[in-house]
Design an enzyme around this catalytic site. Sequence first.
Site, PDB file in Angstrom:
ATOM      1  N   GLN A 122     -37.307 -21.642  11.009  1.00  9.98           N
ATOM      2  CA  GLN A 122     -36.764 -19.943  10.316  1.00  9.98           C
ATOM      3  C   GLN A 122     -35.480 -19.278  10.813  1.00  9.98           C
ATOM      4  O   GLN A 122     -35.245 -18.698  10.286  1.00  9.98           O
ATOM      5  CB  GLN A 122     -37.585 -19.327  12.427  1.00  9.98           C
ATOM      6  CG  GLN A 122     -37.390 -18.358  12.623  1.00  9.98           C
ATOM      7  CD  GLN A 122     -38.752 -18.602  13.823  1.00  9.98           C
ATOM      8  OE1 GLN A 122     -37.696 -18.557  14.947  1.00  9.98           O
ATOM      9  NE2 GLN A 122     -39.240 -17.709  14.087  1.00  9.98           N
TER      10      GLN A 122
ATOM     11  N   PHE B 213       2.637 -10.102  -7.174  1.00  9.80           N
ATOM     12  CA  PHE B 213       0.810 -10.026  -7.001  1.00  9.80           C
ATOM     13  C   PHE B 213       0.144  -9.475  -8.822  1.00  9.80           C
ATOM     14  O   PHE B 213      -0.509  -8.641  -8.178  1.00  9.80           O
ATOM     15  CB  PHE B 213       0.667  -9.306  -6.243  1.00  9.80           C
ATOM     16  CG  PHE B 213       1.497 -10.034  -5.420  1.00  9.80           C
ATOM     17  CD1 PHE B 213       1.265 -11.594  -4.187  1.00  9.80           C
ATOM     18  CD2 PHE B 213       1.456 -10.030  -3.724  1.00  9.80           C
ATOM     19  CE1 PHE B 213       1.824 -11.824  -3.563  1.00  9.80           C
ATOM     20  CE2 PHE B 213       1.569 -10.424  -2.273  1.00  9.80           C
ATOM     21  CZ  PHE B 213       2.030 -11.111  -1.977  1.00  9.80           C
TER      22      PHE B 213
ATOM     23  N   GLU C 198     -10.469   2.528 -10.054  1.00  7.49           N
ATOM     24  CA  GLU C 198      -9.738   0.393  -9.443  1.00  7.49           C
ATOM     25  C   GLU C 198     -10.641   0.364  -8.196  1.00  7.49           C
ATOM     26  O   GLU C 198     -11.287  -1.040  -8.124  1.00  7.49           O
ATOM     27  CB  GLU C 198      -8.317   0.744  -9.278  1.00  7.49           C
ATOM     28  CG  GLU C 198      -7.913  -0.546  -8.728  1.00  7.49           C
ATOM     29  CD  GLU C 198      -6.977  -0.410  -8.646  1.00  7.49           C
ATOM     30  OE1 GLU C 198      -6.009  -1.826  -8.705  1.00  7.49           O
ATOM     31  OE2 GLU C 198      -6.045   0.090  -9.066  1.00  7.49           O
TER      32      GLU C 198
ATOM     33  N   SER D 202       0.028  -1.345  -0.205  1.00  9.60           N
ATOM     34  CA  SER D 202       0.482   0.496   0.045  1.00  9.60           C
ATOM     35  C   SER D 202       0.737   1.237   0.083  1.00  9.60           C
ATOM     36  O   SER D 202       0.715   2.502  -0.629  1.00  9.60           O
ATOM     37  CB  SER D 202      -1.386  -0.041   1.000  1.00  9.60           C
ATOM     38  OG  SER D 202      -1.710  -1.261   1.397  1.00  9.60           O
TER      39      SER D 202
ATOM     40  N   GLY E 284      -5.623  -1.981  -2.621  1.00  7.25           N
ATOM     41  CA  GLY E 284      -5.599  -1.179  -0.985  1.00  7.25           C
ATOM     42  C   GLY E 284      -6.546  -2.525  -0.737  1.00  7.25           C
ATOM     43  O   GLY E 284      -7.620  -1.365  -0.658  1.00  7.25           O
TER      44      GLY E 284
END
Length: 381
Positions: free
Chosen positions: A281, A156, A244, A132, A366
């Site tokens: 339920q 990555f 992005e 980051s 991020g």
Amino acid sequence: MKHPYLSEDHEIFRKSLRKFLEKEAVPYYEQWEEDRIIPRSFWRKMGEQGFLCPDLGEEYGGSEVDWGFAVIINEELERVGSGFIGFGLHSDITVPYISSYGNEEQKQRWLPKCTTGEIITAIAMTEPGTGSDLANIKTTAILDGDHYILNGQKTFITNGIHSDLVIVACKTDPNAVPKHKGVSLVVVERDTPGFTRGRKLKKLGLHCQDTAELIFEDCRVPKENLLGEEGKGFKYLMKKLQQERLVVAICAQTASEDMLADTIEYVKSREAFGKSVSQFQNTQFKIAEMATEIKMGRVFLDQLIANHMAGEQVVTEVSMAKWRLTETARKISIECMQLHGGYGYMEEYKIARRYRDVPVASIYAGTNEIMKKIIAKNIGL
């Protein structure tokens, strides 16, 4: 009530795209997952049908339509599987850097082939020691005559194996103060001397999406491949991250909707103790809770997309959507797997794939922790 950005033309387009994907993607997706890559032939088919970079101008091979068409493409690809994220990265994240900051020669050289699928793009920001904190990247590009000498490693990288064109965030001035003013964007083309690909990375999920390491060793890049101005790279990155992160939010929301629809269908058909699981339920309450949260997310997201398309600066709201919708999708993947019982843990059920594909959305573009920092700062904390 009128939709904030979709019209009848958009819905006609959606039907056409869905029909195409049912024929060209759905039958092969499981095989692509096993192969750990989507074939380039599918990229070309997407390009032939006008499903790549549709918002580009006609002079560059695009259809010059509004961004709502790109939203539909991202949604419909996500409904098939999260491994298609590389297409959104190409059309809505990487190519816009070229169309916004490239000069006319660069646009004419690269963009037409981006729309046909002949050129597949990637953007290389993350490094083995830097995620980051983009101001502290270590990759350098030092001008030497008519070339930049690029050295460093990226990891990555989405579309890392297929990419023919990589926008590399690098330091053209490693000694700049403050550090972010030394960041520039340099475009590296396939087969450039000194550019090699490392491993195709083995991931927990997103198996068919090619993620790789990229290595630059005295890589000689023509100075004409500088994108925009030297030292403006960090500014460009910050400006484009809004779209992005919005793409990530769109895919997370779509994944949630798809998981819920699949789960409703399953609990209606599955019987236990003499009645369908949907009649218990606990099942009804879980479904009701998820449906409510998903609906609220969709309303917020649709208005946010409309504001983004109108050119508004919605960084705070995009950060909110990115973290909240990705966290919601992760939570829903757990709930929906539980409602599938033992079958939810079986590979033949889509929810198993969703369970491993969804979590990474809270990390890339991020991290969600960074999103919360942005929100806190922008509301005056």
